[in-house]
Write a protein that holds these residues in place. Structure first.
Motif, short mmCIF file in Angstrom:
data_model
loop_
_atom_site.label_atom_id
_atom_site.label_comp_id
_atom_site.label_asym_id
_atom_site.label_seq_id
_atom_site.Cartn_x
_atom_site.Cartn_y
_atom_site.Cartn_z
N SER A 57 0.83 -1.19 0.00
CA SER A 57 0.00 0.00 0.00
C SER A 57 0.87 1.25 0.00
O SER A 57 1.94 1.27 0.62
N LYS A 81 -0.78 4.04 0.84
CA LYS A 81 -1.65 4.92 1.62
C LYS A 81 -1.64 4.62 3.12
O LYS A 81 -1.94 5.49 3.93
N ILE A 82 -1.33 3.39 3.47
CA ILE A 82 -1.30 3.02 4.89
C ILE A 82 0.01 2.32 5.22
O ILE A 82 0.68 1.79 4.33
N LYS A 83 0.37 2.32 6.49
CA LYS A 83 1.61 1.70 6.94
C LYS A 83 1.36 0.40 7.70
O LYS A 83 2.28 -0.36 7.97
N ASP A 84 0.09 0.18 8.06
CA ASP A 84 -0.26 -1.02 8.83
C ASP A 84 -1.61 -1.50 8.32
O ASP A 84 -2.52 -0.71 8.12
N LYS A 101 -3.89 -2.82 9.81
CA LYS A 101 -4.98 -2.48 10.74
C LYS A 101 -5.63 -1.15 10.40
O LYS A 101 -6.75 -0.86 10.82
N ASP A 102 -4.93 -0.32 9.63
CA ASP A 102 -5.46 1.00 9.26
C ASP A 102 -6.32 0.98 8.00
O ASP A 102 -6.77 2.02 7.54
N LEU A 103 -6.52 -0.20 7.43
CA LEU A 103 -7.34 -0.32 6.23
C LEU A 103 -8.78 0.10 6.56
O LEU A 103 -9.39 -0.41 7.49
N LYS A 104 -9.32 1.03 5.78
CA LYS A 104 -10.62 1.62 6.09
C LYS A 104 -11.78 0.77 5.58
O LYS A 104 -11.61 -0.10 4.72
N LYS A 150 -14.84 -5.49 6.82
CA LYS A 150 -14.51 -4.13 6.39
C LYS A 150 -15.17 -3.76 5.05
O LYS A 150 -14.95 -2.68 4.52
N ASP A 177 -6.25 1.10 -2.20
CA ASP A 177 -5.79 1.13 -0.80
C ASP A 177 -4.81 0.01 -0.49
O ASP A 177 -3.96 0.15 0.39
#
Length: 263
Positions: free
Chosen positions: A112, A114-117, A119-122, A169, A189
């Protein structure tokens, strides 16, 4: 006097001997994707040449033509795929290609920009997957291992997005040609990318992937040919060369865990 008398005949005999050697030198054409497959083939090319096998490496950037051209007899061997992909290809295209040896595993990863973890996937995040059956299923299995989804059959190596029974999610899946996945990374994402394409795009699976398969992945990359050529001495020499201690050391030194030996 004797030597002078027979010198022309001796010269002709030597020329004929060398010509015969040239005729009988084994030529082997191999279709491969650029990284790491063609790089590994370039590594073994000099050693094979010393043993009388002339390697002709033909580079492809897709997953269809290498199999089709081997099946059609235009190329002798290919090296780019794993067994589940080969099985799927044979079934879909009515081909009868066979594996003649394991070489390495390319741990599949999720990336990704857009995210580093993970767990942050929206909620409602867009997730890009390879669109071929075997790699698409491999991506879903990896998402399941991360707890992001649940499949109807948790071990199905040919699962599709229709087999997702839990998706908390509400991830939205985009199925795309595997080679294009690094290029769409800014537009999604999360993207599940084959390691060969990740490496080509300058991504280091060990450092850049949010998550990655373990080294025990069943998706070892294989050398593939036809039934008619599977026992060809030149093909066997190629497999032996790719399974050599030199190649093992080269893989470990150059790729540093991004790919791992499977022999």
């Amino acid at each position: 006097m004797f030597l002078k008398k027979f010198a022309p005949a001796l010269a002709l005999t030597a020329a004929a001997w060398f010509a015969a050697g040239a005729v009988h030198a084994a030529k082997l054409s191999v279709a491969a994707t650029p990284v790491p497959h063609a790089e590994l083939l370039e590594r073994v090319k000099p050693a094979l040449a010393k043993n009388g096998v002339e390697l002709d490496i033909k580079v492809f950037t897709d997953y269809v033509q290498p199999n089709q051209q081997v099946s059609d007899g235009q190329i002798d061997v290919n090296f780019f795929q794993h067994k589940p992909y080969l099985d799927s290809f044979n079934k879909e295209h009515k081909t009868r290609l066979v594996s003649v040896g394991l070489v390495h595993v390319e741990p599949f990863g999720g990336y990704s920009s857009k995210i580093k973890d993970v767990k942050d996937l929206k909620q409602g995040a867009q997730v890009a997957l390879p669109n071929d059956p075997s790699n698409g299923a491999r991506a879903l299995l990896l998402l399941q291992a991360q707890g992001l989804i649940k499949l109807k059959d948790p071990a199905n190596i040919l699962a599709t997005a229709r087999d997702v029974v839990e998706n908390p999610k509400k991830l939205k899946f985009r199925e795309l040609e595997a080679a294009t996945l690094p290029r769409v990374l800014p537009d999604v994402d999360l993207a599940l990318i084959n390691t060969n394409y990740a490496l080509e795009a300058g991504l280091n699976p060990v450092k850049d992937a949010l998550f990655i398969e373990g080294a025990d992945s069943p998706y070892a990359n294989i050398v593939v040919t036809t039934e008619a050529k599977k026992d060809d001495p030149a093909v066997k020499q190629l497999v032996e060369a790719l399974n050599s201690p030199d190649v093992r050391a080269f893989i470990n030194d150059k790729y540093k865990g991004a790919i791992v030996p499977a022999f």
